[in-house]
Design an enzyme around this catalytic site. Structure first.
Site, mmCIF file in Angstrom:
data_model
loop_
_atom_site.group_PDB
_atom_site.id
_atom_site.type_symbol
_atom_site.label_atom_id
_atom_site.label_comp_id
_atom_site.label_asym_id
_atom_site.label_seq_id
_atom_site.Cartn_x
_atom_site.Cartn_y
_atom_site.Cartn_z
ATOM 1 N N TYR A 11 -9.051 -10.438 -63.184
ATOM 2 C CA TYR A 11 -8.711 -10.359 -61.761
ATOM 3 C C TYR A 11 -9.416 -9.160 -61.126
ATOM 4 C CZ TYR A 11 -5.889 -10.210 -57.505
ATOM 5 O OH TYR A 11 -5.482 -10.202 -56.195
ATOM 6 N N HIS A 34 -12.495 -9.125 -58.257
ATOM 7 C CA HIS A 34 -12.340 -8.436 -56.978
ATOM 8 C C HIS A 34 -13.340 -7.288 -56.819
ATOM 9 C CE1 HIS A 34 -8.792 -10.876 -56.415
ATOM 10 N NE2 HIS A 34 -8.781 -10.463 -55.153
ATOM 11 N N TRP A 49 -10.334 -19.230 -53.355
ATOM 12 C CA TRP A 49 -9.106 -19.655 -54.024
ATOM 13 C C TRP A 49 -9.409 -20.524 -55.241
ATOM 14 C CZ3 TRP A 49 -6.091 -21.052 -48.973
ATOM 15 C CH2 TRP A 49 -5.597 -19.878 -48.400
#
Length: 106
Positions: A20, A24, A79
């Site tokens: 994650y 990012h 997404w």
């Protein structure tokens, strides 16, 4: 321009914190531009490692365009890119739970 602060939580799949953070760290410039154009600023995401809960805060302009983000192709693509490491609803979007402000101090 007047802004409001928003807080919400999302849910990470256990064992996916490093991935994650990696994704990012390489956030797409077109996604950052889209969020800024929608009036989003000062956006931070924190991790409750014990419960795999992501806690996010952001500022948005009072005349923000965040309501249009779910239909935008860049947002949908992001997404889809994140779907394997977060809990998602049946509609293909991350589960997001708004959090009410219980205290604020300037």
């Amino acid at each position: 321009m007047s802004t409001e602060k928003v807080a919400f939580r999302m849910f990470l799949i256990p064992g996916c914190a490093a991935e994650y953070q990696r994704r990012h760290a390489a956030i797409w410039p077109e996604l950052s531009a889209l969020l800024r154009a929608a009036g989003v600023s000062d956006y931070s995401i924190y991790l409750d490692q014990e419960h795999h809960v992501l806690f996010a805060t952001l500022r948005r302009s009072r005349a923000h365009g965040m309501d249009a983000l779910p239909a935008h192709p860049v947002m949908r693509r992001w997404w889809a890119h994140m779907a394997d490491i977060m809990r998602y609803g049946t509609d293909g979007t991350p589960i997001v739970e708004p959090l009410p402000c219980m205290f604020h101090m300037d």
